[in-house]
Design a protein around this motif. Sequence first.
Motif, PDB file in Angstrom:
ATOM      1  N   LEU A 163      -4.263   1.851   8.752  1.00  0.00           N
ATOM      2  CA  LEU A 163      -3.306   2.665   9.508  1.00  0.00           C
ATOM      3  C   LEU A 163      -3.578   2.671  11.012  1.00  0.00           C
ATOM      4  O   LEU A 163      -2.929   3.382  11.772  1.00  0.00           O
ATOM      5  N   HIS A 218      -0.097   4.705   1.431  1.00  0.00           N
ATOM      6  CA  HIS A 218      -0.043   5.080   2.855  1.00  0.00           C
ATOM      7  C   HIS A 218       1.071   6.084   3.152  1.00  0.00           C
ATOM      8  O   HIS A 218       0.978   6.865   4.097  1.00  0.00           O
ATOM      9  N   SER A 261       0.863  -1.191   0.000  1.00  0.00           N
ATOM     10  CA  SER A 261       0.000   0.000   0.000  1.00  0.00           C
ATOM     11  C   SER A 261       0.890   1.229   0.000  1.00  0.00           C
ATOM     12  O   SER A 261       0.998   1.939   1.002  1.00  0.00           O
TER      13      SER A 261
END
Lengths: 484, 484
Positions: free
Chosen positions: A385, A335, A332
């Motif tokens: 997150l 992020h 990812s």
Amino acid sequence: MKVKTLGFLLVVVFSIVCMMSALAIASEAQPPKYVFFFIGDGMGTAQRSAANEFLKSQTGESHLMFMDQFPAYGVTTTYANDRFITGSAAAATALACGVKTNIGHVGVDPNFNPVETVAEKAKKKGMKVGIISSVSIDHATPACFYAHQPSRRMYHEIAMELANSDFDFFGGGGFKDPKGKKSKKPLGDALEIAKENGYEILANKEDFMALTKDFGKVIAYNDRLPDGQALPYAIDYKPEDITLAEFTQKAIELLEGPEGFFMMVEGGKIDWACHANDAATAIKDTLAFDQAIQLAYDFYKAHPQETLIVVVGDHECGGLSLGFAGTRYASSFDHLKHQKVSFQAFTDEIMRKYKESHVGKAAFEDMIPLMKEYFGLQINGEGELVLANYELEELKEAFIQSMSGVKVNVGTSDYLLYGGYDPFTVKLTHLLNQKAGLGWTSYSHTGVPLSLSAIGVGAETFNGFYDNTDVAKKLMTIMGFEFK
Amino acid sequence: MKVKTLGFLLVVVFSIVCMMSALAIASEAQPPKYVFFFIGDGMGTAQRSAANEFLKSQTGESHLMFMDQFPAYGVTTTYANDRFITGSAAAATALACGVKTNIGHVGVDPNFNPVETVAEKAKKKGMKVGIISSVSIDHATPACFYAHQPSRRMYHEIAMELANSDFDFFGGGGFKDPKGKKSKKPLGDALEIAKENGYEILANKEDFMALTKDFGKVIAYNDRLPDGQALPYAIDYKPEDITLAEFTQKAIELLEGPEGFFMMVEGGKIDWACHANDAATAIKDTLAFDQAIQLAYDFYKAHPQETLIVVVGDHECGGLSLGFAGTRYASSFDHLKHQKVSFQAFTDEIMRKYKESHVGKAAFEDMIPLMKEYFGLQINGEGELVLANYELEELKEAFIQSMSGVKVNVGTSDYLLYGGYDPFTVKLTHLLNQKAGLGWTSYSHTGVPLSLSAIGVGAETFNGFYDNTDVAKKLMTIMGFEFK
């Protein structure tokens, strides 16, 4: 008779075509008039790939960085004469001079004999020479193009060599010891000597941007040099800062001319960010480096028959990999956009202020909004997150360690966790990187071979798998210099 | 007149030289008669470099593995259609067919349409075809050259496609589900059907080594297939085992002929060892793979105008880096020689026996001689292989975890430490690797681009930076096949 004449004509036409081809090949073998040598310090194949993937995640496009669009591509080994994992001085000596040397040596062989650099050869030939770095201009990588010293730490002696180099343009970071305050035998004030030698010294964006071709030799650095006389990390740039691309653009403007030029541009803080295992900062510095490369690429497109661009790293740093045990097969990169400041700015500005204002009353709870604001990390809510319980515990432990102010020693298990960095900051970058699917194995350089790419006159020579010393040898050969 | 004649003669001579050059170029463009395609599963640039450095440390010579001596060198991206970090099926479909597909797909595009493989095209053209792997011959990588299935787990259906492929040689590991015991719709006994289709099936070294050219089609596997129908790890080889090099040598002998051949050889367990973060085992399997490549190289030297060899990985595995936080800038590849068995053999044989014979009386002290015997690790004495206190504590913790038999779950901090492996074994390989200066970031694949090398007819096409699908496209172009 007719057939004979036709045959003769055919042969003549064919011969002319052949000769034209031969001439075309011969003209290609002419040395390039303009040479750009880009060195990404600490920029391995993984760093390039991480920057490409982050770029894709932000733009939605699949285009690669400019450096990865070049047609010639090589892989280089990096080992030093006395160690498998190299350092920037030995690596840059290999890249600038074509010799294997020992750790720490600047432009000298293992027996301390100076070796002429490709930049010095270019100057001797009459080309203009520019040296640009985002770290201090007397740092190992730039120094290896103009200085010859047994140790990279001899910043004063290196600065004196710069002042006497007669190179045309130095730009980027500042000087670490121009007056020899840390030297046993001070040799004078390098900047004063530089002035005597005809250099204009600038440390102001407005003056710098106003520079025109009628200027002589230039030493220019950014007004703000937040750490180690280096430019700020790209992630921390402010509008009043001169970017690496701006230094490069100005150098192109000033140095272009009938003599041609050799220009070395270092993206020096990719390495520093990787030492600290801070992927977002390393990626942003890699993209800033690529913006400088884009300018060279534009120049190449205007002068395709006269230009060569080579982009390489000096060594990998941090053991970056694009996969992490916790995220397994997932990635990812997006992020990483949540990180707003470099590890350095977070430690030196945000955490320092907090520590100073919270002596005896520091509390982990105070960190929760900061973690979210600067790294996107949350302790509750939804999404990738949000920290797992064990991650939160590790972060609390790192916070305690940070607040204790106790130094982390090499050889301990804490060193594996934090290296020599602020424990809380490094834990935050680790956690964010891991959530993006990135892992690190070290706070030092590694010995993984690196990617090199090139475009322009002689670029195809850089295809293949070879040693870092071969990079300089190939470059010298293409430029028509003798390697000795 | 004389001058005119001389001029004419010169033009004729020059033209002949030009035409000869043109013909030479044209003859080089002839497709290669013999093509070797070597795929190192999980073999990234770091894996290749680690094997080279270990080799140097053991031989004292600076020569590289054969695969890294080839003149053409490229770097490939590996991403799958639906994931950045690829798997072996999607990666091998890219390498065999030239299409991006989804994770798990075998020889089909994302819409499940079969795509003709380079091996099938070679067979159709009349070339002999050989498929060799050190893992089961129905595993993802080899399967992608002869089968077309939505899932790599359809081992039975894949085996049926093998039996009906009409390819000339299959060698290496065995079959995971030839009779369809795990299939919802068993299609028969793949090995019986293979026999009906004219295959000779051998699982005995003596018979295999005695094979001569008068044999027809062959399916041969090793008698001993210790894990997942795969060949033993090279580090665990016994004299009665058939090596990957021996399979390759025999295939060359049997397939050489006027039709030419296409041969795919997979070093399949480099990947498995890297999943387990076992560097010594991965390196020995890489060196065993290189021994097979050496045979192809010898063949190339005998047939340089007719042979092409391409060596590539399908993806990196484990996030291997040649640098570790604890050892910082030091590397000691030589330490890896102390490992005597693979992680798998240590877990399945040594530790299993210990567990079975020590129920209720397991003690860490019993491990001390085993650690030294099989990994060179010591709890006291002198030297770099003596464990630090914190390392010893971590090892004791891993031993307790191992003896508990409690499964390590994904998403826990223990998973970061041990992955899905026996905790004590993985801790031992981690410690030995770290002392050698090697680090890992994952128990899965990673997305770091990989090295490819090539020699022979058309090899220069493989210079550059490109995608894994381009590997198949380049190969098909060189072989004169249409890509569709």
